[in-house]
Enzyme design. Sequence first.
Site, mmCIF file in Angstrom:
data_model
loop_
_atom_site.group_PDB
_atom_site.id
_atom_site.type_symbol
_atom_site.label_atom_id
_atom_site.label_comp_id
_atom_site.label_asym_id
_atom_site.label_seq_id
_atom_site.Cartn_x
_atom_site.Cartn_y
_atom_site.Cartn_z
ATOM 1 N N ARG A 84 -6.525 -91.954 -34.841
ATOM 2 C CA ARG A 84 -5.360 -91.433 -35.560
ATOM 3 C C ARG A 84 -5.131 -89.990 -35.131
ATOM 4 N NH1 ARG A 84 -8.835 -91.113 -40.605
ATOM 5 N NH2 ARG A 84 -9.106 -88.897 -41.022
ATOM 6 N N TYR A 224 -2.337 -97.754 -31.317
ATOM 7 C CA TYR A 224 -3.693 -97.853 -31.848
ATOM 8 C C TYR A 224 -3.738 -97.731 -33.372
ATOM 9 C CZ TYR A 224 -8.761 -97.365 -31.966
ATOM 10 O OH TYR A 224 -10.089 -97.570 -32.187
ATOM 11 N N LYS A 233 -2.314 -96.890 -43.287
ATOM 12 C CA LYS A 233 -2.231 -95.543 -43.857
ATOM 13 C C LYS A 233 -0.789 -95.127 -44.136
ATOM 14 C CE LYS A 233 -6.702 -95.118 -43.059
ATOM 15 N NZ LYS A 233 -7.717 -95.367 -44.080
ATOM 16 N N HIS A 253 -7.206 -93.551 -51.261
ATOM 17 C CA HIS A 253 -8.082 -93.872 -50.129
ATOM 18 C C HIS A 253 -9.466 -94.210 -50.687
ATOM 19 C CE1 HIS A 253 -10.049 -92.301 -46.167
ATOM 20 N NE2 HIS A 253 -9.742 -93.574 -46.052
ATOM 21 N N SER A 275 -14.080 -89.791 -43.757
ATOM 22 C CA SER A 275 -14.645 -90.555 -42.649
ATOM 23 C C SER A 275 -16.118 -90.222 -42.459
ATOM 24 C CB SER A 275 -13.885 -90.247 -41.358
ATOM 25 O OG SER A 275 -12.539 -90.627 -41.472
ATOM 26 N N CYS A 277 -18.841 -91.312 -43.903
ATOM 27 C CA CYS A 277 -19.677 -91.121 -45.099
ATOM 28 C C CYS A 277 -20.209 -92.429 -45.663
ATOM 29 C CB CYS A 277 -18.896 -90.370 -46.168
ATOM 30 S SG CYS A 277 -18.546 -88.646 -45.754
ATOM 31 N N ASP A 302 -11.316 -99.785 -48.328
ATOM 32 C CA ASP A 302 -10.585 -98.636 -47.779
ATOM 33 C C ASP A 302 -9.492 -98.094 -48.689
ATOM 34 O OD1 ASP A 302 -10.150 -96.737 -45.746
ATOM 35 O OD2 ASP A 302 -8.489 -97.902 -44.942
ATOM 36 N N ARG A 394 -13.343 -100.154 -33.061
ATOM 37 C CA ARG A 394 -12.959 -100.829 -34.306
ATOM 38 C C ARG A 394 -13.107 -102.340 -34.227
ATOM 39 N NH1 ARG A 394 -11.298 -97.600 -38.871
ATOM 40 N NH2 ARG A 394 -11.125 -95.484 -38.058
#
Length: 611
Positions: A84, A224, A233, A253, A275, A277, A302, A394
Amino acid sequence: MSAPASAPDQSSAPAWVRHRALRQWVSEVARLSKPERIHWCDGSQAEYDGLCAELVKAGTFIRLNDKLRPNSYLARSHPSDVARMEDRTFICSQDKDDAGPTNNWIEPREMRQTLNRLFDGCMRGRTMYVMPFSMGPIGSHIAQIGVEISDSAYVAVNMRIMTRMGRAVAEWLGEDGAFVPGVHSVGAPLAPGKKDVPWPCNENEKWIVHFPETREIWSFGSGYGGNALLGKKCLALRIASVMARDEGWLAEHMLILGMQSPAGEKSYIAAAFPSACGKTNLAMLIPPSAFKGWKVTTIGEDIAWIKPGRDGRFYAINPEYGLFGVAPGTSQHTNSNAMRMLRENVLFTNVAMTPEGDVWWEGMTEQPPARLIDWQGEQWTPQSGRLAAHANARFTVPALKCPSMDPKWEDPQGVPISAFIFGGRRSSTVPLVVEASSWEEGVYMAATLGSETTAAITGKVGIVRRDPMAMLAFCGYNMGDYFAHWLEMGRAVQHPPKIFRVNWFRRDAQGRFIWPGFAENMRVLQWIVERSQGRTQGVETSLGLMPRYEDLNWTGLEKLSAAQYAELARVDAAAWKDELASHDELFAKLGKRLPDALEVRRGRMHQKFAA
C-alpha cells in the site's frame, strides 16, 4: 467524470442488472476509459475458473502443484508494485480541514481534472470488469453495497474471494438501491498488437483517491492489494468511516474473536493493532493445553463494522468474505489455523516457489529449502543474501476455509462486543495489559496508541509511530473529529465495552522478549473477558487497572516468574514523560479539532507523572 467517445454497447448488460443509474454510470466510465470489452461479473465458480485459466495463459498466474496445493495459484507483482502507498493515498474532501493533518489532500476539482486526464483511454485494449459486491452478509442492516470497475482480471478473482460479489448483489440492489462506486485501472493501456506483460501497472504514476462527500473511490496505476481491491481499505475503512460518522456507527481496523469458557459462556472481543503486531495470529489463536474447555473462534481478522443494538450493546460484523493476509512469519508455531486454511483454494502473491511447485516464505519452516524460485522469478538458495519471499507477500483465501471460524461469523445481526483491545509493538514503556477506568480514558488510551516500526512498514526499525486506533492510514476524515465520534459513541449505548491496551513485545535488558506471545496471549484474554464480566480483580496504577501476578492463570507457564511479570507491568515515570511528549506532538497537530475531553486527560497524565 465523463468524456465524449464511443464505448462498448451497454445494451448487452445482463438482465439481472436492473439498476438504471448503475448501468448509466458504467457507460460513462466506459466512454472515458475506452475498454475493448465489458464483462459483468456474476461471481460464479465457472467464471472464477475461467478467469484463473486466462491469467495462467497471460503469465500472471502460475498454477501450483495440484497434489501439494490444490486449486491454488502464484502471482508475482512488478517490483514497483508491492505494498500500500500511504503517500499516494488522498482524501479529497471539499474542505481541507475535514481531511485533517494526518491525511493527504488535494482540492476535489483539481483532483477530478487529474483523474479525467489519467483515465482517458486508460483501459484501451483491455476488458473492463464490473463487480457488484456486498461488504457484509447481503441484506444485513450493517452491510454496505459497492460496485468496482477494474481492468484487472487479478482484481476480479481476488474480489470474488474477499467480498460477496456478483449477480446476487446486483439483484439485491434492484432498480434503485444505494451503492458506493469505485473505479480502478492498472494504468497500462494496450495499443493494437502490443504484447501484454504478466503484471501490468503504471510504474510512473499511482493514485488512490477518495471523495468522502460523494462516497467515490478512484484508483490508478497499482494492481496490488488494497490499492486495487477497493472493497478493502478504501470502502471498508476510509469511506465507511465517514459513513459511520454521519450515521452513528463505527468502521474500524479491528479483528473480532469469540471466547467460550468451559461453562459455555461466550464473549466477543474487537481488537485493533497496527501492522506487524500479530493481528491475524490473535484472531486465530489456539488456547494452550492448560486452558482445557476454552475455545477461541474467529469472526474476522482485519476489519469490523460496529453498530449500536436495541439492547444497549454494540454489535459487530466482519464485512469481508475472505482473508488477504501477510505470509512471512506464518507457520505451524505462530498460526497453525492459518496453515491449515492455506492448504487449498488460495491465491498467493510474491511468495517463493519450490522446485516441486509448492510455496515457501521466510518463517514458514526453521530451515529454508535448498533451492527456490524467489518472488521475482529468480533462482534462490540460502546463500543468495536476499529474501526469497517479499516482506509483504500475501495470500488470498476464503474465510470459510479458516478452521476457527465462529458459527455466527455470517450472522446479519452481528455479534455483541464485550471489550475493545488496542495494542502496539513496544519494546519498553507500555505494560502487558491495562484496563481504562472509563470510556473517555479508554478513548485517550487508543487515540495515543504507538507502535515501533518494522522494515516491512517503513524500511526503518524501532521508531515509535503514533497510530491512533491503528487507523492512521485508514481514517477518511479529520482524526480530531474521529476521536470526538468515538467519545460520542460511548454515549450511544447503555453498556459500552471496557477498553484495554496490550503489549506483547516488551524486552528485557538483554533485548529478549519477556512475554512468550502467540498462544500464551490467551492468559491476558481470559483476564480481559473476566474483567468485562466483573469476575476478577486487578490493582489501580497511574495508567489504569492492571492484573496482579496472582490474577492471571499461570498453569503451564510457571517458568515466567513473578519478577519477570513485574518487569512486564512496570511503569517507568521517566519513560512516560517522554511518551507524553509524543502525545503532545500528535495533539498539537490536530489543533482545534481535538476534543476537550482528551485535552483534559492529557493534562491529568502530565500531572500524574510530574508528581
